[in-house]
Design a protein around this motif. Structure first.
Motif, PDB file in Angstrom:
ATOM      1  N   TYR A   1       0.825  -1.203   0.000  1.00 26.29           N
ATOM      2  CA  TYR A   1       0.000   0.000   0.000  1.00 26.29           C
ATOM      3  C   TYR A   1       0.860   1.254   0.000  1.00 26.29           C
ATOM      4  CZ  TYR A   1      -4.268  -2.571   1.230  1.00 26.29           C
ATOM      5  OH  TYR A   1      -5.349  -3.398   1.228  1.00 26.29           O
ATOM      6  N   SER A   2       0.347   2.302  -0.624  1.00 30.51           N
ATOM      7  CA  SER A   2       0.904   3.639  -0.507  1.00 30.51           C
ATOM      8  C   SER A   2      -0.251   4.617  -0.656  1.00 30.51           C
ATOM      9  CB  SER A   2       1.992   3.895  -1.560  1.00 30.51           C
ATOM     10  OG  SER A   2       1.464   3.769  -2.860  1.00 30.51           O
ATOM     11  N   ILE A   3       0.014   5.862  -0.304  1.00 25.45           N
ATOM     12  CA  ILE A   3      -1.017   6.899  -0.326  1.00 25.45           C
ATOM     13  C   ILE A   3      -0.460   8.117  -1.047  1.00 25.45           C
ATOM     14  CG2 ILE A   3      -2.292   8.539   1.141  1.00 25.45           C
ATOM     15  CD1 ILE A   3      -2.365   6.303   3.299  1.00 25.45           C
TER      16      ILE A   3
ATOM     17  N   SER B   1      -6.595  19.196  -5.346  1.00 22.58           N
ATOM     18  CA  SER B   1      -7.929  18.604  -5.478  1.00 22.58           C
ATOM     19  C   SER B   1      -8.498  18.134  -4.140  1.00 22.58           C
ATOM     20  CB  SER B   1      -7.904  17.433  -6.467  1.00 22.58           C
ATOM     21  OG  SER B   1      -7.094  16.382  -5.974  1.00 22.58           O
ATOM     22  N   ASN B   2      -7.708  18.257  -3.065  1.00 26.44           N
ATOM     23  CA  ASN B   2      -8.128  17.757  -1.743  1.00 26.44           C
ATOM     24  C   ASN B   2      -8.600  16.314  -1.836  1.00 26.44           C
ATOM     25  OD1 ASN B   2      -7.607  19.960   0.094  1.00 26.44           O
ATOM     26  ND2 ASN B   2      -9.189  21.058  -1.019  1.00 26.44           N
ATOM     27  N   GLN B   3      -7.750  15.483  -2.423  1.00 28.26           N
ATOM     28  CA  GLN B   3      -8.052  14.062  -2.593  1.00 28.26           C
ATOM     29  C   GLN B   3      -6.906  13.228  -2.026  1.00 28.26           C
ATOM     30  OE1 GLN B   3     -10.556  12.652  -5.514  1.00 28.26           O
ATOM     31  NE2 GLN B   3     -11.642  14.277  -4.462  1.00 28.26           N
ATOM     32  N   LEU B   4      -7.257  12.148  -1.341  1.00 26.26           N
ATOM     33  CA  LEU B   4      -6.306  11.163  -0.860  1.00 26.26           C
ATOM     34  C   LEU B   4      -6.603   9.884  -1.621  1.00 26.26           C
ATOM     35  CD1 LEU B   4      -5.342  10.332   2.789  1.00 26.26           C
ATOM     36  CD2 LEU B   4      -6.051   8.521   1.236  1.00 26.26           C
ATOM     37  N   THR B   5      -5.596   9.347  -2.310  1.00 23.27           N
ATOM     38  CA  THR B   5      -5.769   8.125  -3.089  1.00 23.27           C
ATOM     39  C   THR B   5      -4.970   7.004  -2.444  1.00 23.27           C
ATOM     40  OG1 THR B   5      -6.064   9.420  -5.106  1.00 23.27           O
ATOM     41  CG2 THR B   5      -5.545   7.079  -5.382  1.00 23.27           C
ATOM     42  N   LEU B   6      -5.645   5.894  -2.150  1.00 26.18           N
ATOM     43  CA  LEU B   6      -5.003   4.692  -1.625  1.00 26.18           C
ATOM     44  C   LEU B   6      -4.631   3.816  -2.809  1.00 26.18           C
ATOM     45  CD1 LEU B   6      -4.194   2.754   0.685  1.00 26.18           C
ATOM     46  CD2 LEU B   6      -6.557   1.890   0.601  1.00 26.18           C
ATOM     47  N   LEU B   7      -3.354   3.435  -2.855  1.00 23.70           N
ATOM     48  CA  LEU B   7      -2.846   2.587  -3.933  1.00 23.70           C
ATOM     49  C   LEU B   7      -2.388   1.251  -3.366  1.00 23.70           C
ATOM     50  CD1 LEU B   7      -0.571   5.362  -5.433  1.00 23.70           C
ATOM     51  CD2 LEU B   7      -2.727   4.596  -6.416  1.00 23.70           C
ATOM     52  N   GLN B   8      -2.564   0.215  -4.154  1.00 21.89           N
ATOM     53  CA  GLN B   8      -1.952  -1.075  -3.852  1.00 21.89           C
ATOM     54  C   GLN B   8      -1.129  -1.418  -5.077  1.00 21.89           C
ATOM     55  OE1 GLN B   8      -4.544  -4.416  -3.052  1.00 21.89           O
ATOM     56  NE2 GLN B   8      -2.994  -5.336  -1.740  1.00 21.89           N
ATOM     57  N   GLY B   9       0.194  -1.306  -4.941  1.00 21.50           N
ATOM     58  CA  GLY B   9       1.058  -1.394  -6.106  1.00 21.50           C
ATOM     59  C   GLY B   9       0.745  -0.219  -7.016  1.00 21.50           C
ATOM     60  N   ASN B  10       0.437  -0.498  -8.272  1.00 19.23           N
ATOM     61  CA  ASN B  10       0.086   0.552  -9.232  1.00 19.23           C
ATOM     62  C   ASN B  10      -1.410   0.737  -9.377  1.00 19.23           C
ATOM     63  OD1 ASN B  10       2.777   1.099  -9.872  1.00 19.23           O
ATOM     64  ND2 ASN B  10       2.834  -0.530 -11.388  1.00 19.23           N
ATOM     65  N   ASN B  11      -2.203   0.027  -8.587  1.00 20.38           N
ATOM     66  CA  ASN B  11      -3.657   0.079  -8.719  1.00 20.38           C
ATOM     67  C   ASN B  11      -4.281   1.034  -7.706  1.00 20.38           C
ATOM     68  OD1 ASN B  11      -3.670  -1.993 -10.720  1.00 20.38           O
ATOM     69  ND2 ASN B  11      -3.380  -3.488  -9.083  1.00 20.38           N
ATOM     70  N   GLU B  12      -5.141   1.927  -8.207  1.00 21.29           N
ATOM     71  CA  GLU B  12      -5.891   2.807  -7.320  1.00 21.29           C
ATOM     72  C   GLU B  12      -7.006   1.996  -6.666  1.00 21.29           C
ATOM     73  OE1 GLU B  12      -7.192   6.488  -9.057  1.00 21.29           O
ATOM     74  OE2 GLU B  12      -5.299   6.739 -10.126  1.00 21.29           O
TER      75      GLU B  12
ATOM     76  N   PRO C   1      -0.907  -0.276   7.245  1.00 22.53           N
ATOM     77  CA  PRO C   1      -0.083  -0.467   8.435  1.00 22.53           C
ATOM     78  C   PRO C   1       0.898   0.683   8.640  1.00 22.53           C
ATOM     79  CG  PRO C   1       0.803  -1.741   6.639  1.00 22.53           C
ATOM     80  CD  PRO C   1      -0.447  -1.079   6.119  1.00 22.53           C
ATOM     81  N   GLU C   2       1.487   0.732   9.817  1.00 18.18           N
ATOM     82  CA  GLU C   2       2.614   1.639  10.044  1.00 18.18           C
ATOM     83  C   GLU C   2       3.669   1.294   9.001  1.00 18.18           C
ATOM     84  OE1 GLU C   2       3.946   1.465  14.111  1.00 18.18           O
ATOM     85  OE2 GLU C   2       1.933   1.877  14.864  1.00 18.18           O
ATOM     86  N   GLY C   3       4.386   2.309   8.548  1.00 24.04           N
ATOM     87  CA  GLY C   3       5.391   2.110   7.512  1.00 24.04           C
ATOM     88  C   GLY C   3       4.896   2.455   6.123  1.00 24.04           C
ATOM     89  N   THR C   4       3.593   2.701   5.981  1.00 30.03           N
ATOM     90  CA  THR C   4       3.033   3.064   4.680  1.00 30.03           C
ATOM     91  C   THR C   4       3.584   4.413   4.229  1.00 30.03           C
ATOM     92  OG1 THR C   4       1.015   1.808   5.108  1.00 30.03           O
ATOM     93  CG2 THR C   4       0.875   3.526   3.422  1.00 30.03           C
TER      94      THR C   4
END
Length: 161
Positions: A33-35, A41-52, A152-155
């Motif tokens: 995961y990454s964010i 745009s005041n948007q937070l996008t959660l990614l898993q690998g390259n997938n939104e 998780p922590e570490g993201t």
């Protein structure tokens, strides 16, 4: 930097972290995961690998107070207390506590002087979608509760203009 570049950079960072450790893979590496937070745009996008995976509307800092940098989530708190800038302490749920139901503390290795930034819930839901905070990234409480359970922590959290 556009969101596709950020996704590629986040993936590379996770790959590099995985290549330099001899320990068992952490949940961050397993989930990958990454964010990415876009201030404009005041948007937070959660990614898993390259997938939104999901995009949330958030509040960011007024007058550019949310720094453009790469952070790491270093701590996660449920029902956090808060101490305001005058030193007054508020327990979770107490009127005056701006943190909402969850708080994820951020740190930046590229800008270690940045302190006190996080992703949090809010007691001001009308602020979501606007640039109104002192720098933190605020979410609807139900959204931060969902995100809190996923990452998780570490993201890695990358803030872009």
């Amino acid at each position: 930097m556009n969101i596709k570049s950020i996704i590629a950079l986040s993936s590379l960072l996770l790959l590099l972290v995985g290549c330099t450790t001899q320990e068992k893979a952490s949940p961050v590496l397993e989930a990958n995961y990454s964010i990415v937070v876009s201030k404009s745009s005041n948007q937070l996008t959660l990614l898993q690998g390259n997938n939104e995976i999901k995009t949330y509307t958030v509040a960011t800092g007024k007058n550019g107070r949310t720094p453009v940098t790469t952070f790491t989530i270093i701590d996660k708190l449920k029902n956090p207390p808060w101490t305001d800038f005058t030193g007054k302490h508020f327990e979770s749920g107490e009127e005056g506590n701006i943190l909402g139901s969850r708080y994820m503390m951020l740190t930046s290795s590229e800008k270690p002087q940045l302190r006190g930034f996080g992703i949090q819930g809010t007691n001001k839901p009308d602020d979501i979608g606007k640039q109104t905070t002192r720098g933190c990234i605020s979410m609807f409480n139900e959204d931060i509760e969902e995100l809190f359970e996923l990452v998780p922590e570490g993201t890695i959290v990358t803030v872009i203009d």
